[in-house]
Design an enzyme around this catalytic site. Structure first.
Site, short mmCIF file in Angstrom:
data_model
loop_
_atom_site.label_atom_id
_atom_site.label_comp_id
_atom_site.label_asym_id
_atom_site.label_seq_id
_atom_site.Cartn_x
_atom_site.Cartn_y
_atom_site.Cartn_z
N GLY A 1 0.64 -1.34 -0.21
CA GLY A 1 -0.91 0.51 -0.33
C GLY A 1 0.89 1.37 0.06
O GLY A 1 1.67 1.34 -0.84
N LYS B 1 2.10 -11.63 -3.16
CA LYS B 1 3.02 -9.91 -2.83
C LYS B 1 4.44 -10.55 -3.10
O LYS B 1 5.44 -10.50 -3.95
CB LYS B 1 2.87 -9.14 -1.60
N1 LIG Z 1 -8.16 -1.31 -1.49
C1 LIG Z 1 -7.32 -1.50 -0.97
O1 LIG Z 1 -6.35 -1.22 0.05
C2 LIG Z 1 -6.25 -1.43 -1.56
C3 LIG Z 1 -4.22 -1.75 -1.37
C4 LIG Z 1 -3.68 -2.36 -2.09
C5 LIG Z 1 -4.15 -2.50 -3.60
N2 LIG Z 1 -5.09 -2.97 -4.39
C6 LIG Z 1 -5.38 -2.87 -5.12
O2 LIG Z 1 -6.15 -1.54 -5.64
C7 LIG Z 1 -7.02 -2.36 -6.96
C8 LIG Z 1 -8.40 -1.71 -7.22
O3 LIG Z 1 -8.66 -1.90 -5.36
P1 LIG Z 1 -10.31 -1.41 -5.46
O4 LIG Z 1 -10.08 -1.87 -3.78
O5 LIG Z 1 -10.54 -0.05 -5.22
O6 LIG Z 1 -10.60 -2.66 -5.54
P2 LIG Z 1 -13.07 -2.03 -5.39
O7 LIG Z 1 -13.16 -0.75 -4.21
O8 LIG Z 1 -13.54 -3.30 -5.63
O9 LIG Z 1 -13.38 -0.50 -6.59
C9 LIG Z 1 -13.19 -1.41 -8.13
C10 LIG Z 1 -13.73 -0.92 -9.63
O10 LIG Z 1 -13.46 -1.19 -10.52
C11 LIG Z 1 -14.77 -1.31 -11.16
N3 LIG Z 1 -14.07 -2.60 -11.55
C12 LIG Z 1 -13.85 -3.57 -11.32
N4 LIG Z 1 -14.32 -4.55 -12.25
C13 LIG Z 1 -14.51 -4.08 -13.24
C14 LIG Z 1 -14.97 -5.00 -14.45
N5 LIG Z 1 -14.91 -5.83 -15.37
N6 LIG Z 1 -15.23 -3.66 -15.63
C15 LIG Z 1 -15.06 -1.85 -15.30
N7 LIG Z 1 -14.87 -1.49 -14.20
C16 LIG Z 1 -14.55 -2.73 -12.97
C17 LIG Z 1 -16.00 -0.86 -10.26
O11 LIG Z 1 -17.28 -0.87 -10.87
P3 LIG Z 1 -17.67 -1.09 -10.01
O12 LIG Z 1 -18.10 -0.45 -9.17
O13 LIG Z 1 -18.53 -0.33 -11.67
O14 LIG Z 1 -18.48 -1.78 -9.91
C18 LIG Z 1 -15.04 -0.43 -9.33
O15 LIG Z 1 -15.37 1.26 -10.01
C19 LIG Z 1 -7.10 -4.41 -6.95
O16 LIG Z 1 -5.74 -3.98 -8.04
C20 LIG Z 1 -6.72 -4.10 -5.60
O17 LIG Z 1 -5.86 -5.45 -5.24
C21 LIG Z 1 -5.82 -2.26 -2.99
#
Ligand SMILES: NC(=O)c1ccc[n+]([C@@H]2O[C@H](COP(=O)([O-])OP(=O)(O)OC[C@H]3O[C@@H](n4cnc5c(N)ncnc54)[C@H](OP(=O)(O)O)[C@@H]3O)[C@@H](O)[C@H]2O)c1
Length: 414
Positions: free
Chosen positions: A131, A202
């Protein structure tokens, strides 16, 4: 400089990135003569973002988004597909990439970096591990030639949170998991976290960068925290120790051992004080000695700030276009720890006198310390300088002799 940005995903991290870009726009324009526009944002369901200030930028059509010829694609949708296809298509069009997607890089990093190299575009992936902890850049730059031979990491905040709550509040695994879900530290489907898969992915990224070898998840011995129960935690606690899920990589000769496994942490180890959702990564190098970084390993703004750092690097022309993700398969991968090390064996039910005799006999030629928990009467056995291969052999003997006793062996880091 003018940068046209396309954002894939506007969830937890994506919305944080939008906030940072909006907040920093004026100062970036003034200090760097940098002008950027967010031209398009891809989501699955536009209805979920009704009345958001960026509603007019939303699309559900990736090909349409790509027709806008973005300079930079920031991928924050997560998962393997369609993220992999979208990134490959964007690279073919000469688009630079920033991603936080550890799942994709661990499984298909080589393919993606190869394509990026062919098309002379950069891939920023600081947010994929740890992160808000800046670990990728040091591994690619300043520590690159530091002779890294060992990595230890607490790289999954969900597991660390659960184990911390089990320790400090005497909760069972199920109670701590429910609490983690209720307070947003675990997803509704926590499988990839608690099974160790997320940590293994990771570790793939860290290990690949540190050792310049192609490390894939199937090379990593992976054990999660699901089998750690109340008694295990209590036994560790009564001996002044903690149990944590550790990602471990050891390099020697041409051999590399990669594992994710619950370990017992002693009070002298810096991971002892890394609790709750915090992450820690410790690097051991022949030239620099030991370095440790710790901080928030996930969450909206810490992760968004890592993405934003990659954005600034791209704007400064600092993102490297060189293949930094190795394709070298010339090494042996070990599934068993090659070091003679310290182990803790936990037996949570009181063994009979006969069973205890067998246990002592099994390890009699070794320096042992045995502690009996006064409350549960469980046994906590410490063995020094023991090879894992020997341990496996003797444990299988013990299981033959006393099939009813349940022994949990854990590496002891102190
Ligand atoms: N959250 C964390 O703390 C964190 C930390 C480190 C890394 N990450 C990484 O960051 C990335 C995003 O995580 P997040 O937590 O932000 O996810 P999230 O809150 O679930 O958000 C995902 C977003 O992507 C969109 N999306 C998902 N699948 C899609 C598809 N097939 N086509 C178009 N749009 C799509 C969703 O749209 P809808 O809302 O319309 O479904 C939403 O806007 C991931 O790779 C995760 O591993 C996250």
């Amino acid at each position: 400089m003018n940068v046209k940005i396309a954002l894939l995903g506007c969830g937890t991290v994506g919305s944080g990135v939008l906030e940072l870009l909006t907040l920093q726009r004026e100062s970036l324009e003034a200090s760097m003569d940098l002008h950027f526009s967010i031209d398009s944002i891809l989501v699955r369901d536009k209805a979920r973002y009704k009345e958001a200030p960026f509603e007019n930028l939303l699309t559900t059509d990736f090909d349409e988004l790509l027709k806008g010829k973005p300079d930079l694609l920031i991928e924050l949708i997560g998962g393997i597909e369609p993220a992999r296809t979208y990134i490959l298509k964007a690279i073919e069009q000469g688009c630079h990439i920033i991603t936080a997607n550890k799942d994709l890089l661990a499984e298909h990093g080589y393919e993606i970096f190869k394509k990026a190299n062919e098309h002379h575009v950069s891939i920023g992936f600081e947010a994929s591990v740890g992160g808000g902890i800046p670990i990728i850049k040091p591994l690619k730059d300043s520590l690159r030639n530091g002779g890294i031979h060992r990595i230890e990491g607490i790289v999954n905040g969900t597991c660390n949170y659960i184990l911390t709550r089990m320790t400090e509040s005497d909760k069972t695994y199920q109670e701590a998991l429910s609490e983690a879900m209720a307070s947003g530290f675990a997803e509704s489907n926590p499988h990839s976290d608690v099974s160790g898969l997320d940590s293994a992915r990771k570790l793939c990224i860290l290990s690949t960068l540190a050792f310049s070898k192609r490390i894939t998840p199937k090379l990593i011995y992976t054990k999660g925290i699901e089998q750690i129960d109340y008694e295990n935690i209590q036994l560790a606690k009564s001996n002044g120790l903690k149990i944590k899920l550790v990602a471990l990589a050891i390099h020697f000769d041409q051999k590399i051992y990669n594992a994710v496994r619950p370990c017992v942490i002693g009070p002298n180890h810096p991971f002892y004080s890394i609790d709750h959702e915090y992450n820690g990564i410790r690097l051991y190098g022949h030239s620099f000695g030991k370095i440790q970084l710790s901080g928030k390993g996930a969450g909206k703004m810490p992760t968004a700030s890592a993405v934003f750092g990659d954005f600034l690097d791209y704007c400064h022309g600092k993102s490297d276009k060189v293949l930094s993700y190795s394709g070298d398969k010339d090494f042996s991968s070990l599934q068993i720890n090659p070091e003679a090390t310290r182990w803790i064996l936990q037996i949570t039910k009181t063994p009979s006198a006969d069973e205890l005799g067998r246990i002592l006999q099994t390890f009699s030629d070794h320096k042992l310390s045995i502690h009996q928990n006064p409350v549960s009467n469980g046994i906590h056995l410490e063995i020094e300088d023991f090879l894992e291969s020997d341990l496996i052999e003797r444990l299988s003997l013990l299981r033959e002799w006393c099939p009813q006793i349940n022994v949990l062996p854990m590496l002891y880091l102190n």
